[in-house]
Design an enzyme around this catalytic site. Structure first.
Site, PDB file in Angstrom:
ATOM      1  N   CYS A  45       1.109  -5.539  11.031  1.00  0.00           N
ATOM      2  CA  CYS A  45       1.504  -6.235  12.320  1.00  0.00           C
ATOM      3  C   CYS A  45       0.173  -6.540  13.086  1.00  0.00           C
ATOM      4  CB  CYS A  45       2.305  -5.143  13.141  1.00  0.00           C
ATOM      5  SG  CYS A  45       2.564  -5.644  14.750  1.00  0.00           S
ATOM      6  N   HIS A  60       4.084  -8.839  10.436  1.00  0.00           N
ATOM      7  CA  HIS A  60       4.583  -9.593  11.847  1.00  0.00           C
ATOM      8  C   HIS A  60       3.202 -10.159  12.472  1.00  0.00           C
ATOM      9  CE1 HIS A  60       7.400  -5.779  12.554  1.00  0.00           C
ATOM     10  NE2 HIS A  60       7.540  -6.540  11.641  1.00  0.00           N
ATOM     11  N   ASP A  97       6.589 -12.547  16.229  1.00  0.00           N
ATOM     12  CA  ASP A  97       6.933 -10.944  16.751  1.00  0.00           C
ATOM     13  C   ASP A  97       7.038 -11.351  18.211  1.00  0.00           C
ATOM     14  OD1 ASP A  97       7.429  -8.508  16.859  1.00  0.00           O
ATOM     15  OD2 ASP A  97       5.598  -7.730  16.190  1.00  0.00           O
ATOM     16  N   HIS A  98       7.012 -10.124  18.917  1.00  0.00           N
ATOM     17  CA  HIS A  98       7.205 -10.216  20.474  1.00  0.00           C
ATOM     18  C   HIS A  98       6.819 -11.608  21.094  1.00  0.00           C
ATOM     19  CE1 HIS A  98       6.515  -5.485  20.114  1.00  0.00           C
ATOM     20  NE2 HIS A  98       7.609  -6.093  19.516  1.00  0.00           N
ATOM     21  N   HIS A 157       5.015   0.322   9.203  1.00  0.00           N
ATOM     22  CA  HIS A 157       4.637  -0.288  10.132  1.00  0.00           C
ATOM     23  C   HIS A 157       3.511   0.614  11.066  1.00  0.00           C
ATOM     24  CE1 HIS A 157       4.591  -2.160  14.150  1.00  0.00           C
ATOM     25  NE2 HIS A 157       5.142  -3.251  13.769  1.00  0.00           N
ATOM     26  N   TYR A 216      12.089 -10.371  22.466  1.00  0.00           N
ATOM     27  CA  TYR A 216      12.828 -11.031  21.446  1.00  0.00           C
ATOM     28  C   TYR A 216      13.774 -11.931  21.814  1.00  0.00           C
ATOM     29  CZ  TYR A 216      11.238  -7.495  18.182  1.00  0.00           C
ATOM     30  OH  TYR A 216      10.108  -6.778  17.234  1.00  0.00           O
TER      31      TYR A 216
HETATM   32  C1  DNO Z   1       8.626  -3.743  17.702  1.00  0.00           C
HETATM   33  C2  DNO Z   1       8.702  -3.556  16.211  1.00  0.00           C
HETATM   34  C3  DNO Z   1       8.692  -1.845  15.753  1.00  0.00           C
HETATM   35  C4  DNO Z   1       9.237  -1.946  14.439  1.00  0.00           C
HETATM   36  C5  DNO Z   1       9.315  -0.486  13.927  1.00  0.00           C
HETATM   37  C6  DNO Z   1       9.251  -0.344  12.485  1.00  0.00           C
HETATM   38  O1  DNO Z   1       8.947  -4.766  18.200  1.00  0.00           O
HETATM   39  O2  DNO Z   1       7.566  -4.188  15.520  1.00  0.00           O
HETATM   40  O3  DNO Z   1       9.837  -1.587  16.574  1.00  0.00           O
HETATM   41  O4  DNO Z   1      10.473  -2.620  13.953  1.00  0.00           O
HETATM   42  O5  DNO Z   1       7.996   0.198  14.521  1.00  0.00           O
HETATM   43  O6  DNO Z   1      10.087   0.776  12.154  1.00  0.00           O
END
Ligand code: DNO
Length: 355
Positions: free
Chosen positions: A245, A272, A317-318, A207, A331
């Protein structure tokens, strides 16, 4: 493309599997054993229990996010060999259950960093926010006061007193550390685990750094095209790949997200897909997934994935916190479900146009 949804586990998430089942198009639960510290081997029985939980819903468990890497591996300390051995055993255990992708990160000390988890947005929702000056311009004295002797006023979400003790040790350990050392330690780790991952058919997906630059003077090495190129070239095995991401990388407007997807597509194993609105002073907030709401051209990202016929898993994602939802920061169910419908809407029309 497969649509995934990150889930923190029964009793550990306000969102339940039956709720996720009601979001159209989700086939994959992106999971982890969240109570496992970085280091020990993940026990087979625990993994088997997750499989049992998913079975009635027909969800697959192809993607794990994350198997965390022990700090001693990042630091290159002698204990790393034992932790690497454990990691390899975890890879083998996960492969028995058909896991295909392991997401992880190599950020020293901190994972994603924000200065406000519930920042008000003009539409009445709240969202994760990063105030650049608060992190980038913190003086070493302020930081030292907060972290090293606890007398400083500097605070950050997650910097509770009980965690500060750990942070203090960690800051000391990274004193004088360089990007080059971190990259060498990454290489050592990846070279050791890649043969096992290849054999087990598992792809490792690192990531990116979030935010995509070094913070508090501690090096980071996964944050722009040049660094990612270097990281992939350091260990050319196919097992050494990316979690792309769009939001993490998109927080730096210099990162051309679409051209990066194009360049790295063969080594992107998990994505992501989220948007981020970057302000002129470098602050950023995690807006809705819609392209027009932020700086990342999410529609073009989806088009690029479609052009490459991407077969891997993506996930929203978020999300913002909307409709008074009480949830883990970023989340919740509602905004991520809206995000999925946007992503699938774009995707479906792209697939139809191909026929
Ligand atoms: C945040 C996530 C990160 C991700 C880690 C992977 O929301 O995208 O915490 O899970 O960096 O190890």
């Amino acid at each position: 493309m497969q649509m995934g949804f990150r889930w923190y586990g029964t009793g550990n998430d306000s969102v339940t599997l039956p709720y996720i089942k009601q979001i159209p198009g989700v086939t994959s639960i992106v999971w982890s054993l969240h109570d496992m510290a970085a280091g020990p081997v993940w026990p087979i029985e625990r993994i088997a229990r997750v499989q049992e939980e998913f079975k009635p819903f027909g969800f697959n468990m192809d993607v794990v996010e994350s198997v965390n890497v022990h700090e001693d591996i990042k630091l290159g300390l002698p204990a790393r060999d034992q932790y690497i051995e454990n990691y390899i055993q975890t890879i083998k255990n996960l492969s028995e259950f058909g896991v295909k992708v392991i997401c992880y990160n190599f950020m020293p000390i901190f994972d994603w960093t924000r200065t406000d988890l519930f920042h008000p947005m003009p539409d009445g929702s709240t969202a994760l926010f990063f105030e650049a000056a608060k992190v980038n311009n913190v003086s070493p004295e302020d930081l030292a006061k907060t972290v090293l002797d606890g007398s400083g006023k500097y605070t950050m979400p997650g910097w509770e007193p009980e965690r500060l003790a750990h942070i203090k040790e960690a800051f000391k350990a990274y004193e004088g550390f360089t990007e080059e050392r971190l990259l060498n330690n990454f290489k050592y780790f990846m070279e050791a685990i890649a043969p096992a991952a290849e054999k087990e058919g598992i792809r490792m997906a690192i990531h990116p750094d979030d935010p995509p630059w070094s913070i508090f003077g501690i090096p980071r090495i996964v944050n722009n095209a040049e660094n990612i190129r270097r990281l992939l070239a350091a260990v050319p095995s196919k097992a050494n790949g990316l979690t792309f991401c769009t939001g993490s990388l998109g927080a730096n407007p210099k990162n051309d997200i679409v051209s990066m997807v194009n360049e790295f597509i063969d080594r992107i194993y998990f994505i992501h897909v989220r948007n981020v609105k970057v302000f002129p002073n470098g602050d950023f907030i995690e807006c809705s997934h819609r392209a027009q709401d932020g700086n990342v051209p999410i529609d073009l990202v989806m088009k690029t994935l479609s052009d490459h016929d991407f077969k891997g898993c993506i996930r929203p994602d978020h999300g913002r916190h909307i409709w008074d939802e009480k949830c883990r920061p970023g989340y919740g169910l509602y905004d991520r479900a809206l995000g999925i419908m946007y992503l699938l809407g774009v995707w479906d029309i792209l697939q139809r146009a191909k026929k």
